[in-house]
Scaffold this motif. Structure first.
Motif, mmCIF file in Angstrom:
data_model
loop_
_atom_site.group_PDB
_atom_site.id
_atom_site.type_symbol
_atom_site.label_atom_id
_atom_site.label_comp_id
_atom_site.label_asym_id
_atom_site.label_seq_id
_atom_site.Cartn_x
_atom_site.Cartn_y
_atom_site.Cartn_z
ATOM 1 N N ALA A 36 0.842 -1.201 0.000
ATOM 2 C CA ALA A 36 0.000 0.000 0.000
ATOM 3 C C ALA A 36 0.880 1.255 0.000
ATOM 4 C CB ALA A 36 -0.910 0.003 1.210
ATOM 5 N N LYS A 37 0.539 2.185 -0.865
ATOM 6 C CA LYS A 37 1.314 3.423 -0.974
ATOM 7 C C LYS A 37 0.621 4.611 -0.322
ATOM 8 C CE LYS A 37 3.483 2.067 -5.355
ATOM 9 N NZ LYS A 37 2.821 0.740 -5.421
ATOM 10 N N ASP A 38 -0.718 4.596 -0.295
ATOM 11 C CA ASP A 38 -1.436 5.736 0.268
ATOM 12 C C ASP A 38 -2.597 5.248 1.129
ATOM 13 O OD1 ASP A 38 -3.556 5.059 -1.504
ATOM 14 O OD2 ASP A 38 -2.683 6.309 -3.081
ATOM 15 N N PHE A 39 -3.307 6.210 1.738
ATOM 16 C CA PHE A 39 -4.395 5.838 2.655
ATOM 17 C C PHE A 39 -5.575 5.214 1.920
ATOM 18 C CE2 PHE A 39 -2.003 8.650 5.444
ATOM 19 C CZ PHE A 39 -2.065 7.945 6.641
ATOM 20 N N GLY A 40 -5.733 5.524 0.640
ATOM 21 C CA GLY A 40 -6.782 4.895 -0.146
ATOM 22 C C GLY A 40 -6.546 3.402 -0.276
ATOM 23 N N GLU A 41 -5.293 3.019 -0.478
ATOM 24 C CA GLU A 41 -4.960 1.607 -0.595
ATOM 25 C C GLU A 41 -5.040 0.910 0.765
ATOM 26 O OE1 GLU A 41 -1.216 1.372 -2.602
ATOM 27 O OE2 GLU A 41 -2.063 2.027 -4.522
ATOM 28 N N VAL A 45 -7.586 -2.458 1.863
ATOM 29 C CA VAL A 45 -7.300 -3.636 2.686
ATOM 30 C C VAL A 45 -8.263 -3.716 3.855
ATOM 31 C CG1 VAL A 45 -5.551 -4.791 4.109
ATOM 32 C CG2 VAL A 45 -4.866 -3.558 2.032
ATOM 33 N N PHE A 46 -8.530 -2.574 4.491
ATOM 34 C CA PHE A 46 -9.436 -2.541 5.642
ATOM 35 C C PHE A 46 -10.842 -2.965 5.224
ATOM 36 C CE2 PHE A 46 -12.251 -0.562 8.759
ATOM 37 C CZ PHE A 46 -11.605 -0.822 9.959
ATOM 38 N N ALA A 47 -11.350 -2.389 4.136
ATOM 39 C CA ALA A 47 -12.704 -2.706 3.665
ATOM 40 C C ALA A 47 -12.833 -4.178 3.284
ATOM 41 C CB ALA A 47 -13.070 -1.813 2.477
ATOM 42 N N GLU A 93 -6.179 14.165 4.410
ATOM 43 C CA GLU A 93 -7.160 15.003 3.707
ATOM 44 C C GLU A 93 -7.951 14.215 2.678
ATOM 45 O OE1 GLU A 93 -4.526 17.947 2.227
ATOM 46 O OE2 GLU A 93 -4.529 19.134 4.078
ATOM 47 N N ASN A 94 -7.342 13.156 2.123
ATOM 48 C CA ASN A 94 -8.029 12.291 1.161
ATOM 49 C C ASN A 94 -7.236 10.989 1.022
ATOM 50 O OD1 ASN A 94 -5.888 12.737 -0.877
ATOM 51 N ND2 ASN A 94 -6.761 14.799 -0.968
ATOM 52 N N GLY A 95 -7.741 10.088 0.197
ATOM 53 C CA GLY A 95 -7.098 8.791 0.034
ATOM 54 C C GLY A 95 -5.769 8.826 -0.674
ATOM 55 N N GLN A 96 -5.443 9.949 -1.327
ATOM 56 C CA GLN A 96 -4.182 10.037 -2.067
ATOM 57 C C GLN A 96 -3.001 10.436 -1.180
ATOM 58 O OE1 GLN A 96 -7.186 11.472 -3.595
ATOM 59 N NE2 GLN A 96 -7.221 9.346 -4.362
ATOM 60 N N VAL A 97 -3.270 10.761 0.080
ATOM 61 C CA VAL A 97 -2.178 11.125 0.989
ATOM 62 C C VAL A 97 -1.282 9.897 1.202
ATOM 63 C CG1 VAL A 97 -1.577 11.863 3.328
ATOM 64 C CG2 VAL A 97 -3.537 12.893 2.160
ATOM 65 N N LEU A 116 -7.721 8.888 11.245
ATOM 66 C CA LEU A 116 -7.729 7.664 10.437
ATOM 67 C C LEU A 116 -9.054 6.926 10.606
ATOM 68 C CD1 LEU A 116 -6.346 5.583 8.640
ATOM 69 C CD2 LEU A 116 -5.309 4.591 10.699
ATOM 70 N N GLU A 117 -9.543 6.864 11.836
ATOM 71 C CA GLU A 117 -10.823 6.203 12.075
ATOM 72 C C GLU A 117 -11.957 6.903 11.339
ATOM 73 O OE1 GLU A 117 -9.958 4.313 16.527
ATOM 74 O OE2 GLU A 117 -11.396 5.931 16.285
ATOM 75 N N ASN A 118 -11.941 8.227 11.349
ATOM 76 C CA ASN A 118 -12.963 9.001 10.636
ATOM 77 C C ASN A 118 -12.909 8.690 9.139
ATOM 78 O OD1 ASN A 118 -15.000 11.219 10.516
ATOM 79 N ND2 ASN A 118 -13.392 12.248 9.359
ATOM 80 N N PHE A 119 -11.699 8.654 8.594
ATOM 81 C CA PHE A 119 -11.502 8.351 7.175
ATOM 82 C C PHE A 119 -12.001 6.947 6.834
ATOM 83 C CE2 PHE A 119 -8.643 6.416 3.961
ATOM 84 C CZ PHE A 119 -8.997 7.185 2.857
ATOM 85 N N LEU A 120 -11.602 5.959 7.632
ATOM 86 C CA LEU A 120 -12.001 4.575 7.363
ATOM 87 C C LEU A 120 -13.499 4.359 7.558
ATOM 88 C CD1 LEU A 120 -9.028 2.642 9.043
ATOM 89 C CD2 LEU A 120 -9.448 2.965 6.590
ATOM 90 N N SER A 121 -14.086 5.034 8.548
ATOM 91 C CA SER A 121 -15.529 4.911 8.780
ATOM 92 C C SER A 121 -16.313 5.384 7.554
ATOM 93 C CB SER A 121 -15.941 5.730 10.015
ATOM 94 O OG SER A 121 -15.341 5.228 11.176
#
Length: 376
Positions: A36-41, A45-47, A93-97, A116-121
């Protein structure tokens, strides 16, 4: 826990099932995925980890998160955990970070965890709406708004809009709500002993089948909470026992392990019956002190901890750190156990009225505002 209650797999059954996942425990288990390179990736995995529980009998998965509010009774544990690290703040700020190079420095920062929890939720709800249209993702605790809870199918989950700070207690809130909705089986994914204790304590209010899943991906264990063989009197006092003998927020009594303490508890559980009340009475305080005396000298009848401390010292206990606590120190310990037990007793209440920890075994550091244990 009896061996017959523990299995290495979940038995197949045609039961209406819901899975409840401790979200932060899953975050910790996933860590920083290798490719995984960014938070979107990372969210991919989390989803995937969450959605794979959907199946013929499971059409709902609840994901609950801890809150990371400032100045709570977990401040001391956080300070101890980060004493040797230097957390680095990074806004999502978004999944590309890009993911941070040093994951531990990132995840040790409470603000990073909450963001991170807010983003993943938001991600799992959004993705469920587009790819899991007949399945419901319910999540709470992770949003910026403390009491916010969302359902991907728009289910009425107003009863889950909670002010609770801990995923442990939110799991019980969700489990009792699911039982009222008629779910036959609940499978709770957590690594926290506190959660298992609470599930056993609240078992009579839960679904006919409740399983606690723990362990690692290589060695899973499933505990059949619904068939735990424990006397009802012990079940009711279980949170008090766990709190006074050591948990996440209350230190372990020096030299006293859970196995030793359990043997004493089975004989003297009545001394802890009233622990966990909004007001700690003198009688409850005395009874709790007597219980601790029994932990150190099971065959004696002392009721004063200072007397027990003296006897242990005379028997050769010259290491002061391994002696029973002084009375002043024990009183603060009992206050903390009482407060934590009260929080647990109110797990099934969405917005419990919980007294301040200040003066109940904790104090606030005037320099930085941290809530720390009052040692004596």
């Amino acid at each position: 826990m009896a061996a017959s209650n523990v299995q290495d797999h979940l038995p197949q059954a045609n039961l209406n099932t819901c899975v409840i996942i401790d979200g932060q425990a899953l975050v910790q288990a996933i860590g920083k995925p290798a490719n995984a390179k960014d938070f979107g990736e990372l969210a991919d995995v989390f989803a995937t980890s969450v959605f794979h529980h959907f199946g013929d009998t499971c059409s709902r998965v609840d994901v609950v998160f801890d809150r990371y509010e400032s100045h709570t009774i977990k401040d001391a544990a956080h300070l101890q955990r980060t004493a040797k690290t230097r957390p680095i703040r990074r806004k999502i700020e978004n999944g590309q970070v890009p993911l941070p190079v040093n994951w531990k420095q990132f995840i040790d920062d409470p603000d990073n965890k909450q963001e991170l929890e807010n983003f993943l939720s938001k991600e799992i709800v959004s993705r469920a709406r587009s790819s899991q249209r007949n399945c419901d993702i319910v999540t709470a605790g992770g949003f910026t708004e403390r009491t916010a809870a969302q359902s991907s199918l728009g289910t009425d989950i107003s009863m889950l809009e909670s002010s609770q700070d801990e995923a442990d207690t939110r799991i019980i809130l969700h489990a009792t709500s699911l039982a009222n909705e008629g779910y036959d089986r609940i499978v709770v994914h957590s690594r926290d002993t506190d959660v298992l204790v609470l599930l056993v304590h609240f078992a009579e209010q839960l679904s006919p089948e409740v399983w606690f899943r723990a362990g690692t991906s290589k060695q899973r264990i499933y505990v059949a909470v619904h068939s735990t063989d424990i006397l009802e009197t012990l079940r009711q006092c279980l949170p008090a026992f766990h709190a006074i003998t050591g948990c996440d927020t209350v230190s372990q009594l020096c030299g006293i392990g859970k196995t030793t303490a359990w043997k004493v508890f089975q004989r003297h559980f009545s001394l802890l019956i009233n622990l966990g009340q909004a007001t700690l009475s003198n009688e409850t305080l005395r009874n709790a002190e007597e219980f601790v005396c029994r932990l150190y000298l099971p065959k004696e009848k002392d009721k004063e901890i200072n007397s027990v401390r003296y006897k242990v010292f005379n028997k050769g206990g010259k290491d002061l750190e391994k002696l029973p606590p002084t009375k002043a120190s024990l009183i603060e310990h009992i206050k903390r156990a009482n407060h934590q037990c009260l929080v647990w007793h109110l797990s099934s209440v969405a917005k419990p009225d919980i007294p301040s920890p200040l003066g109940n075994g904790w104090y606030q550091d005037p320099e930085n505002g941290h809530i720390l244990p009052q040692l004596m």
